[in-house]
Design an enzyme around this catalytic site. Structure first.
Site, PDB file in Angstrom:
ATOM      1  N   LYS A  11       5.519  -1.282   2.244  1.00 17.65           N
ATOM      2  CA  LYS A  11       4.842  -1.435   3.356  1.00 17.65           C
ATOM      3  C   LYS A  11       4.791  -2.971   3.772  1.00 17.65           C
ATOM      4  CE  LYS A  11       0.263  -0.778   5.660  1.00 17.65           C
ATOM      5  NZ  LYS A  11      -1.214  -0.367   5.525  1.00 17.65           N
ATOM      6  N   GLU A  55       0.852  -1.327   0.153  1.00 17.96           N
ATOM      7  CA  GLU A  55      -0.051  -0.031   0.030  1.00 17.96           C
ATOM      8  C   GLU A  55       0.854   1.366   0.094  1.00 17.96           C
ATOM      9  OE1 GLU A  55      -2.822  -0.726   3.097  1.00 17.96           O
ATOM     10  OE2 GLU A  55      -3.806  -2.006   2.073  1.00 17.96           O
TER      11      GLU A  55
HETATM   12  C1  BGC Z   1      -2.729  -4.011   5.135  1.00 18.56           C
HETATM   13  C2  BGC Z   1      -3.675  -4.711   4.203  1.00 18.56           C
HETATM   14  C3  BGC Z   1      -4.651  -5.535   5.044  1.00 18.56           C
HETATM   15  C4  BGC Z   1      -5.060  -4.501   5.963  1.00 18.56           C
HETATM   16  C5  BGC Z   1      -6.286  -5.152   6.997  1.00 18.56           C
HETATM   17  C6  BGC Z   1      -3.590  -3.035   6.015  1.00 18.56           C
HETATM   18  O1  BGC Z   1      -2.260  -2.468   6.933  1.00 18.56           O
HETATM   19  O2  BGC Z   1      -1.815  -3.131   4.273  1.00 18.56           O
HETATM   20  O3  BGC Z   1      -2.906  -5.466   3.182  1.00 18.56           O
HETATM   21  O4  BGC Z   1      -5.513  -5.999   4.217  1.00 18.56           O
HETATM   22  O5  BGC Z   1      -4.208  -3.754   6.814  1.00 18.56           O
HETATM   23  O6  BGC Z   1      -5.535  -6.108   7.922  1.00 18.56           O
END
Ligand code: BGC
Length: 759
Positions: free
Chosen positions: A592, A482
């Protein structure tokens, strides 16, 4: 080894900063309801607390306001809501109110016993007037009657003779937790539940409430059972019920209050008040000992298949069991619910379901409890129509696009670059439907559910991607990382979409063999030509590759960006998302979480080993692991690449993430995907399990620190035990007719026992 080796989590902390974390760690849940581990009597007012009870899949809708609302942006979202608070019990002795922050605490500990599925608090307390009491409070969310939560409160007098007063409450006026400075929890105060009725019937206290926008209804019912001769007095107002219980106690005598709490909701029952009454009659008909016994039987049966043991490291063993136990507590066990990112332990991520379920948590259920895995997959099948609608909102004429985060099926992500743009969720869901087939070979499930999901998700890729010359490309999507958003040809997405398309073709052939293709021609207008288009697209799928470096670039422009200045980033600036504007982060090579490395784990046959190795080394240097979904994957891949030391270090970090609160936000709930990642780290990481079309593969290794490790898995209707020791690995068929397995790429037929030397 002690009898309790790795089975208990114990805390004796009364520090405010730790109590709010313990509320999460000691929550009691059963997949339907979850109650945070708040103290019945509460804390001092100055302490921060998240007092909460949740029902899986039970939500309200809140408006989403955008400064600039562009076409297709969501206007509202679902969120899990805090429901009626049944936790309250106050104790008075000779006018003094029991509190762990007044009088003198002579002994205190809280224990989660993962064998019995019970949390208890054991206290020896001296009141300000000098009366000494031993107080034991047990809590259980029943796995057998999932509507039931019990508080079992025992008071023993050590030196006091006289009156004890217990005041038990049920409070309908509740609200959710919020923090405007943290994007991972709700940003503003909102009241979601309105009490519609408060009443008493057959000694059962009922509160019936309705959510403000979604108009869902729920009932909580409470019944008290007291061991002593007592006087009770009930009062109520239009939002709460209070029961005052008075009895006499003698020195050395224990008296007990059992508070039975039942929850029902209108998603599951047409008349939830009536159902709550019936359920309450049903559960209170049995003696409480029977309720405990049933819970223990359930837990025994669960652990029999699910346990993963490690000889030689108690802290780690505890972390592994804790993860497995939390997966069980979190998983929805009916078609209305799934697994929220925080399970039922808190309000982080608003109770939403993400790709976390399929890629991180489902493997555990698939290998240890295929029926529960089917249930979780069925939830996605049930939401296919909503996914079709979501695809239309995003401009697609055909196919289905699963929302990035949701409860009831529609998109709840308000920030599309790291939300709705993560189209890979479609392929993640498809991947798990395929894995389910490969593990169970259940063709009925393929024909009735999996095929349609794969067909509709395949259609979406056709509508999203396009040909550039002879290669099929996918533009403007976000991969799992992300910190890099809206890119062309994210390697993970393209590789997973390729698998999705390939298996859509295979499932079509399978369905055809079973005479079901005409059904899909009629129901969704599928024809051979479309299936051939899928075939061509997967064969021509473009997977970015840098020949000079022998690496898969994360996307088309990833390598041309500057590398983040890690050296000059202070420790306190992590996680980066809380300290830098997203656009600033997007300009750099900084991840990330595992992205390409994750693709190499899930689809290892797409690349040669040198590319996988080089990519691992490259991405490792630029990954912050700001997401808890990351270290487990690096552990698995380090093991795959033969770096056991590194695999072990990543694994330790993964296993104890919540127990040691290393991400500093366990107060908002457990990191359920990371818990699935712990399981995967053992089974896919150290034992090297891969499930492919050609069979089940093991490449086991063992860290220096361990004597052995053991687990059991189901495969093609067989149950096998895998034990890896220092010098050998032993595969034992426990039930079933036998199956083929590969150990270091040699094929064997497992009939009873197979012993191989460890390489
Ligand atoms: C992560 C995602 C994940 C979400 C819920 C985020 O911090 O980057 O990949 O789906 O958290 O756990």
């Amino acid at each position: 080894m002690t009898e309790n080796y790795g089975w208990e989590i114990i805390s004796d902390s009364l520090e405010a900063s730790e109590l709010i974390v313990d509320e999460t760690l000691f929550h009691t849940a059963n997949g339907y309801l979850g109650v945070r581990g708040n103290f019945e009597e509460g804390y001092p007012n100055a302490f921060d607390t998240i007092r909460g009870t949740y029902i899986n899949g039970f939500y309200d809708i809140s408006e989403v306001k955008h400064g600039e609302k562009l076409n297709g942006f969501i206007e509202s979202k679902q969120k899990i809501i805090n429901i009626t608070d049944v936790q309250g019990i106050e104790l008075f002795v000779d006018g003094d109110r029991f509190s762990l922050f007044e009088g003198e605490v002579l002994d205190y500990k809280r224990t989660l016993d993962m064998r019995s599925g019970v949390v208890s608090r054991q206290i020896v307390w001296k009141s300000p007037k000098g009366h000494m009491l031993e107080i034991t409070i047990c809590r259980m969310a029943s796995f057998v009657s999932t509507d039931l939560f019990v508080i079992d409160y025992t008071v023993k007098s050590l030196n006091y003779e006289g009156e004890i007063v217990l005041v038990s409450t049920q409070i309908g006026e509740v609200s959710n937790y919020f923090n405007p400075n943290d994007p991972r929890v709700a940003g503003e105060f909102e009241q979601h539940l309105t009490v519609r009725e408060v009443r008493r019937e057959d000694h059962i206290d009922l509160i019936h409430s309705e959510t403000n926008a979604s108009k869902l209804r729920m009932t909580s019912a409470v019944k008290h059972s007291v061991s002593a001769q007592c006087q009770t007095e009930s009062t109520s107002d239009n939002r709460s019920l209070t029961t005052k219980i008075k009895f006499q106690i003698k020195v050395g005598v224990s008296e007990r209050l059992i508070k039975y709490c039942v929850f029902t909701d209108s998603i599951r029952y047409s008349d939830c008040s009536q159902s709550a009454l019936c359920k309450m009659h049903e559960v209170t008909r049995m003696p409480i000992e029977k309720v405990y016994e049933l819970q223990k039987d359930y837990m025994d049966a669960f652990w029999k298949h699910a346990d993963v043991t490690v000889e030689g490291d108690e802290k780690l063993q505890q972390g592994i069991r804790f993860s497995i136990f939390q997966l069980l507590q979190s998983a929805g066990k009916d078609k209305y619910s799934n697994i929220a990112a925080k399970g039922l332990s808190g309000e982080g991520y608003e109770g939403h379901y993400f790709w976390d379920t399929e890629i991180y948590m489902l493997p555990f259920f698939l290998l240890t409890n295929p029926a529960l895995a089917e249930n979780l997959l069925s939830y996605r099948y049930e939401k296919l129509e909503a996914a079709r609608e979501n695809a239309r909102i995003l401009g697609h004429q055909k196919g289905a696009l699963y929302p990035w985060r949701t409860i009831s099926g529609s998109e709840c992500s308000a920030y599309f670059p790291s939300g709705s743009a993560q189209y890979h969720i479609n392929a993640d869901i498809a991947y798990m439907f395929v894995q389910h087939y490969l593990v169970t070979k259940n063709t009925d499930f393929v024909v009735s559910k999996s095929a349609e999901v794969l067909f509709e998700t395949a259609r979406l890729w056709m509508d999203t991607g396009h040909y550039v010359g002879e290669s099929f490309r996918i533009d403007a999507v976000t991969g799992p990382d992300e910190y890099t958003c809206v890119v062309n040809n994210n390697y993970y997405t393209n590789a997973m979409a390729k698998y999705n398309l390939k298996w859509a073709v295979k499932f079509y052939e399978l369905v055809k063999e079973h005479g079901g293709s005409a059904f899909f021609t009629n129901s969704i207008g599928l024809d051979e030509k479309e299936v051939r288009d899928w075939q061509e697209a997967y064969q021509k799928m473009y997977l970015p590759y840098d020949e000079k470096l022998d690496i898969n670039p994360q996307d088309d422009t990833f390598f041309s960006k500057a590398v983040w200045d890690f050296e000059n980033t202070p420790k306190e600036n992590y996680p980066l998302l809380l300290h830098y504007h997203p656009l600033y982060i997007y300009r750099y090579q900084v991840c990330k979480q595992a992205d390409t490395v994750l693709a190499h784990f899930l689809l290892e046959d797409e690349q040669k080993l040198s590319t996988i190795q080089n990519s691992f080394e490259y991405y490792e240097k630029i990954t912050t692991h700001d997401s808890s979904l990351s270290t487990c994957i690096f552990s698995i891949m380090a093991a795959r690449l033969g770096n056991i030391r590194k695999a072990y270090d990543y694994f330790i970090h993964t296993t104890r993430l919540d127990l040691d609160n290393t991400h500093h936000n366990t107060k908002d709930g457990i990191h359920t995907a990371n818990m699935g990642g712990t399981y995967m780290g053992m089974v896919y990481g150290f034992a090297g399990l891969r499930i492919k079309e050609t069979g089940m593969y093991f490449n086991p290794v063992i860290p220096e620190e361990w004597k052995s490790y053991t687990f059991k898995i189901s495969y093609e209707g067989n149950l096998m035990q895998v034990k890896i020791c220092k010098e050998k690995c032993v595969f034992t068929l426990l039930s079933g007719t036998g199956c083929d397995i590969y150990v270091w790429h040699e094929k064997y037929h497992l009939e009873d026992e197979l012993v191989k030397e460890l390489k």
